[in-house]
Design an enzyme around this catalytic site. Structure first.
Site, PDB file in Angstrom:
ATOM      1  N   GLY A  25      -8.757  -4.573  24.213  1.00  7.14           N
ATOM      2  CA  GLY A  25      -7.491  -3.998  23.585  1.00  7.14           C
ATOM      3  C   GLY A  25      -7.593  -2.799  22.698  1.00  7.14           C
ATOM      4  O   GLY A  25      -6.551  -2.257  22.354  1.00  7.14           O
ATOM      5  N   GLY A  28       1.563  -7.624  -0.751  1.00  3.03           N
ATOM      6  CA  GLY A  28       1.758  -6.721  -1.797  1.00  3.03           C
ATOM      7  C   GLY A  28       1.204  -7.087  -3.051  1.00  3.03           C
ATOM      8  O   GLY A  28       0.756  -8.523  -3.077  1.00  3.03           O
ATOM      9  N   TYR A  79       4.053  -6.337  17.671  1.00  2.00           N
ATOM     10  CA  TYR A  79       4.187  -5.503  16.363  1.00  2.00           C
ATOM     11  C   TYR A  79       4.816  -4.105  16.835  1.00  2.00           C
ATOM     12  O   TYR A  79       5.820  -3.786  16.363  1.00  2.00           O
ATOM     13  CB  TYR A  79       2.780  -5.125  15.613  1.00  2.00           C
ATOM     14  CG  TYR A  79       2.772  -4.366  14.713  1.00  2.00           C
ATOM     15  CD1 TYR A  79       3.344  -4.597  13.424  1.00  2.00           C
ATOM     16  CD2 TYR A  79       2.257  -2.756  14.971  1.00  2.00           C
ATOM     17  CE1 TYR A  79       3.416  -3.523  12.499  1.00  2.00           C
ATOM     18  CE2 TYR A  79       2.356  -1.966  14.005  1.00  2.00           C
ATOM     19  CZ  TYR A  79       2.968  -2.227  12.670  1.00  2.00           C
ATOM     20  OH  TYR A  79       2.928  -1.240  11.765  1.00  2.00           O
ATOM     21  N   PHE A 112       0.948  -1.216  -0.100  1.00  2.00           N
ATOM     22  CA  PHE A 112       0.043  -0.059   0.196  1.00  2.00           C
ATOM     23  C   PHE A 112       0.789   1.238  -0.024  1.00  2.00           C
ATOM     24  O   PHE A 112       0.858   2.059  -1.019  1.00  2.00           O
ATOM     25  CB  PHE A 112      -1.041  -0.141   1.117  1.00  2.00           C
ATOM     26  CG  PHE A 112      -1.678   1.240   1.633  1.00  2.00           C
ATOM     27  CD1 PHE A 112      -2.297   2.049   0.933  1.00  2.00           C
ATOM     28  CD2 PHE A 112      -1.566   1.432   3.273  1.00  2.00           C
ATOM     29  CE1 PHE A 112      -2.937   3.239   1.197  1.00  2.00           C
ATOM     30  CE2 PHE A 112      -2.446   2.606   3.470  1.00  2.00           C
ATOM     31  CZ  PHE A 112      -2.877   3.521   2.762  1.00  2.00           C
ATOM     32  N   ARG A 129     -14.131  -4.060  21.492  1.00  2.00           N
ATOM     33  CA  ARG A 129     -13.235  -4.888  21.268  1.00  2.00           C
ATOM     34  C   ARG A 129     -12.154  -4.783  22.410  1.00  2.00           C
ATOM     35  O   ARG A 129     -11.455  -3.687  22.575  1.00  2.00           O
ATOM     36  CB  ARG A 129     -12.616  -4.814  19.837  1.00  2.00           C
ATOM     37  CG  ARG A 129     -13.559  -5.507  18.682  1.00  2.00           C
ATOM     38  CD  ARG A 129     -12.819  -5.409  17.327  1.00  2.00           C
ATOM     39  NE  ARG A 129     -12.376  -4.168  16.981  1.00  2.00           N
ATOM     40  CZ  ARG A 129     -11.656  -3.691  15.942  1.00  2.00           C
ATOM     41  NH1 ARG A 129     -11.869  -4.895  15.027  1.00  2.00           N
ATOM     42  NH2 ARG A 129     -11.394  -2.794  15.715  1.00  2.00           N
ATOM     43  N   ASP A 164      12.055 -12.427  -0.368  1.00  2.00           N
ATOM     44  CA  ASP A 164      12.128 -12.322   0.867  1.00  2.00           C
ATOM     45  C   ASP A 164      13.348 -11.411   1.363  1.00  2.00           C
ATOM     46  O   ASP A 164      14.489 -12.027   1.522  1.00  2.00           O
ATOM     47  CB  ASP A 164      11.752 -13.651   1.696  1.00  2.00           C
ATOM     48  CG  ASP A 164      11.183 -13.293   2.792  1.00  2.00           C
ATOM     49  OD1 ASP A 164      11.718 -12.564   3.644  1.00  2.00           O
ATOM     50  OD2 ASP A 164      10.202 -13.935   2.954  1.00  2.00           O
ATOM     51  N   ASN A 207      -2.617   6.482  11.840  1.00  2.00           N
ATOM     52  CA  ASN A 207      -3.272   5.656  10.869  1.00  2.00           C
ATOM     53  C   ASN A 207      -3.409   6.038   9.556  1.00  2.00           C
ATOM     54  O   ASN A 207      -4.116   7.163   9.225  1.00  2.00           O
ATOM     55  CB  ASN A 207      -4.989   5.572  11.470  1.00  2.00           C
ATOM     56  CG  ASN A 207      -5.046   4.826  12.809  1.00  2.00           C
ATOM     57  OD1 ASN A 207      -4.620   5.417  13.963  1.00  2.00           O
ATOM     58  ND2 ASN A 207      -5.348   3.757  12.789  1.00  2.00           N
TER      59      ASN A 207
HETATM   60  N1  LIG Z   1      -0.852   1.320   6.984  1.00  2.00           N
HETATM   61  C1  LIG Z   1      -0.749   1.999   8.423  1.00  2.00           C
HETATM   62  O1  LIG Z   1      -1.817   2.439   8.770  1.00  2.00           O
HETATM   63  C2  LIG Z   1       0.716   1.986   8.856  1.00  2.00           C
HETATM   64  C3  LIG Z   1       0.546   2.674  10.183  1.00  2.00           C
HETATM   65  C4  LIG Z   1       1.968   2.431  10.602  1.00  2.00           C
HETATM   66  C5  LIG Z   1       3.094   1.772  10.049  1.00  2.00           C
HETATM   67  N2  LIG Z   1       2.925   1.350   8.984  1.00  2.00           N
HETATM   68  C6  LIG Z   1       4.078   0.665   8.404  1.00  2.00           C
HETATM   69  O2  LIG Z   1       4.288   0.992   6.887  1.00  2.00           O
HETATM   70  C7  LIG Z   1       4.919   0.081   6.188  1.00  2.00           C
HETATM   71  C8  LIG Z   1       4.050  -0.348   5.006  1.00  2.00           C
HETATM   72  O3  LIG Z   1       2.669  -0.637   5.436  1.00  2.00           O
HETATM   73  P1  LIG Z   1       1.438  -1.114   4.523  1.00  2.00           P
HETATM   74  O4  LIG Z   1       0.374  -0.502   5.292  1.00  2.00           O
HETATM   75  O5  LIG Z   1       1.886  -0.368   3.185  1.00  2.00           O
HETATM   76  O6  LIG Z   1       1.597  -2.623   4.613  1.00  2.00           O
HETATM   77  P2  LIG Z   1       1.506  -3.436   3.256  1.00  2.00           P
HETATM   78  O7  LIG Z   1       1.272  -4.857   3.675  1.00  2.00           O
HETATM   79  O8  LIG Z   1       0.441  -3.092   2.010  1.00  2.00           O
HETATM   80  O9  LIG Z   1       2.875  -3.590   2.695  1.00  2.00           O
HETATM   81  C9  LIG Z   1       3.843  -4.525   3.248  1.00  2.00           C
HETATM   82  C10 LIG Z   1       4.665  -4.838   1.994  1.00  2.00           C
HETATM   83  O10 LIG Z   1       5.891  -5.641   2.543  1.00  2.00           O
HETATM   84  C11 LIG Z   1       5.923  -6.969   1.724  1.00  2.00           C
HETATM   85  N3  LIG Z   1       6.637  -7.723   2.722  1.00  2.00           N
HETATM   86  C12 LIG Z   1       6.330  -8.325   3.766  1.00  2.00           C
HETATM   87  N4  LIG Z   1       7.255  -9.082   4.339  1.00  2.00           N
HETATM   88  C13 LIG Z   1       8.366  -9.092   3.448  1.00  2.00           C
HETATM   89  C14 LIG Z   1       9.417  -9.890   3.580  1.00  2.00           C
HETATM   90  N5  LIG Z   1       9.887 -10.675   4.400  1.00  2.00           N
HETATM   91  N6  LIG Z   1      10.265  -9.814   2.566  1.00  2.00           N
HETATM   92  C15 LIG Z   1       9.753  -8.762   1.163  1.00  2.00           C
HETATM   93  N7  LIG Z   1       8.687  -8.152   1.344  1.00  2.00           N
HETATM   94  C16 LIG Z   1       7.907  -8.416   2.319  1.00  2.00           C
HETATM   95  C17 LIG Z   1       4.467  -7.182   1.402  1.00  2.00           C
HETATM   96  O11 LIG Z   1       4.089  -8.049   0.439  1.00  2.00           O
HETATM   97  C18 LIG Z   1       4.010  -5.871   1.170  1.00  2.00           C
HETATM   98  O12 LIG Z   1       4.043  -5.679  -0.081  1.00  2.00           O
HETATM   99  C19 LIG Z   1       4.922  -1.297   7.327  1.00  2.00           C
HETATM  100  O13 LIG Z   1       6.258  -1.387   7.767  1.00  2.00           O
HETATM  101  C20 LIG Z   1       3.745  -0.972   8.369  1.00  2.00           C
HETATM  102  O14 LIG Z   1       4.019  -1.549   9.584  1.00  2.00           O
HETATM  103  C21 LIG Z   1       1.829   1.329   8.467  1.00  2.00           C
END
Ligand SMILES: NC(=O)c1ccc[n+]([C@@H]2O[C@H](COP(=O)([O-])OP(=O)(O)OC[C@H]3O[C@@H](n4cnc5c(N)ncnc54)[C@H](O)[C@@H]3O)[C@@H](O)[C@H]2O)c1
Length: 306
Positions: free
Chosen positions: A266, A36, A140, A11, A264, A51, A169
Site C-alpha cells: 500500500g 494532542g 482517511y 502538532f 510495505r 470533543d 507530508n
Molecule cells: N501531519 C501531516 O503530515 C498532515 C498531512 C495532511 C493533513 N493533515 C491534517 O492536519 C490536521 C492536523 O494534523 P496533526 O498532524 O497536527 O495531527 P494531531 O493528531 O497532532 O492533531 C489533531 C488534534 O485533534 C484533536 N482531536 C482529534 N479528534 C478530536 C475530536 N473528536 N474532538 C476534539 N479534538 C480532537 C487531537 O487531540 C489533536 O490535538 C489533521 O486534520 C490532519 O488530518 C496532517
C-alpha cells in the site's frame, strides 16, 4: 479576529495557535486531547477541553463570537482508518457536521480546512495539481475528500466561506506526540535514541516534505485569501527516503546505520504536489530549507526524548 482552532493542542494546530496569537488575534482552542497535548497549548489561548462530536460542547459557537474556524481536529491515521472505518467517519464526518451546524448557527464567516495529499491516492501525473481527480486509497483520504465536498455545499446553501489546504507530508517539532508521526518523526526519534534507521523498500521512494512553519504561514495567508478554493500546501519537490535518511544522520552527528526492510503493502512509490496555485492565490511560498527544518526537528526530539 476571533479565531477558533479545532485540534489546537495537536502538532499543526498548536504551531498555528502560536502564530495567530503573535499576529494579535484572539485564539480559542477546542480539543479532546486524544492525540494532542496540554503542554502545546499557548498560555494566551482560551482552551475548551471537549470533543467536537459532542453538539452540546459546541453551543458556545452559537453565541456568534467567532469570525474564522481552522478545522484541524481529526482521526489522522491512515492504517487506523482502514482497520476501523466507522471510527474514522465518526471523527471526520460526524465531527465535521456538528462543527458546521454550530458554525452556521453562530454566523461564522469562514472555515479553513486541513485536507491531505491522501485524497489523490497513487497517481503518476506528478507533480499532482488540484485538478487531478481524487482517488483515495484509504478511508482517511475518503473522509478528507468528503469534507471538501461538505464545505462546498455549505457554501452554496448557506454562504459559509471556506479555504481548503491539501497538505503534503508535514514535519517539525511536536509531531506525533501521541498519534502516528511521519517518517521524519520516526527517524528523529530513532536518532535521539541512538538507534539505526530502517527504510522499507529500496529507499528510492519519494515524498514532498513540508515544514510545519510553512504550513502555518499558508494557513495564516488563507485567513484573508483563497476563498472558495482548494490549494496544495507543499514544497513542489520530491526527496527520496535514502537522501532523507543520509541527511538526518549527517545533521544529527550520530554514528548509526541505515537498514532496509520489506516493502510495505500500500505504500505509494513517488509523491509530490504542485504548489503553483497556493503561490498564486495565497501569495505564499515555503521559506524553510529541508536542512534548516530537519536540524530544528532533530534538536527538538533529542531534547524531549532525554
Ligand atoms: N501531519 C501531516 O503530515 C498532515 C498531512 C495532511 C493533513 N493533515 C491534517 O492536519 C490536521 C492536523 O494534523 P496533526 O498532524 O497536527 O495531527 P494531531 O493528531 O497532532 O492533531 C489533531 C488534534 O485533534 C484533536 N482531536 C482529534 N479528534 C478530536 C475530536 N473528536 N474532538 C476534539 N479534538 C480532537 C487531537 O487531540 C489533536 O490535538 C489533521 O486534520 C490532519 O488530518 C496532517
Amino acid at each position: 479576529m476571533n479565531i477558533l482552532i479545532t485540534g489546537g493542542a495537536g502538532f499543526i494546530g498548536s504551531h498555528l495557535a502560536d502564530a495567530l496569537l503573535a499576529e494579535g488575534h484572539s485564539v480559542t482552542i477546542i480539543d479532546n486531547l486524544s492525540t494532542g497535548s496540554k503542554a502545546f497549548i499557548p498560555s494566551k489561548a482560551r482552551f475548551i477541553e471537549a470533543d467536537i462530536r459532542c453538539r452540546e460542547s459546541l453551543q458556545f459557537l452559537g453565541q456568534g463570537h467567532f469570525d474564522v474556524i481552522y478545522h484541524e481536529a481529526a482521526q489522522t491515521m491512515v492504517p487506523s482508518s482502514i482497520k476501523d472505518p466507522y471510527h474514522d467517519a465518526d471523527e471526520n464526518i460526524m465531527g465535521l457536521l456538528s462543527l458546521l451546524e454550530a458554525a452556521r448557527q453562530g454566523g461564522v464567516k469562514k472555515i479553513i480546512f486541513s485536507s491531505s495529499a491522501a485524497i489523490y491516492g497513487d497517481n503518476s501525473a506528478l507533480p499532482l495539481t488540484e485538478e487531478v481527480p481524487p482517488h483515495p486509497l484509504s478511508f482517511y483520504g475518503l473522509t478528507k475528500w468528503m469534507t471538501e465536498n461538505y464545505l462546498e455545499l455549505y457554501h452554496q446553501l448557506y454562504g459559509l466561506d471556506y479555504a481548503i489546504l491539501r497538505y503534503s507530508n508535514v514535519y517539525g517539532p511536536r509531531q506525533g506526540a501521541h498519534g502516528e508521526g511521519g517518517v521524519i518523526y520516526i527517524f528523529a526519534k530513532q536518532l535521539a535514541e541512538g538507534k539505526d534507521l530502517t527504510i522499507f523498500g529500496d529507499g528510492r521512494q519519494t515524498r514532498d516534505f513540508i515544514n510545519v512553519h510553512d504550513v502555518v504561514s499558508a494557513n495564516v495567508a488563507a485567513l484573508t485569501k483563497g476563498n472558495g478554493s482548494i490549494c496544495n500546501v507543499s514544497t513542489g519537490s520530491e526527496v527520496s527516503l535514502n537522501t532523507l535518511a543520509r541527511k538526518m544522520i549527517q545533521l544529527s552527528g550520530k554514528p548509526v546505520k541505515i537498514h532496509y526492510g520489506p516493502v510495505r503493502p500500500g505504500d505509494i512509490y513517488r509523491s509530490f504536489l504542485s504548489r503553483q496555485k497556493a503561490e498564486h492565490l495565497l501569495g505564499w511560498a515555503p521559506q524553510t530549507s529541508l536542512d534548516e527544518g530537519l536540524s530544528e526537528t532533530i534538536a527538538f526530539f533529542s531534547r524531549t526524548m532525554q
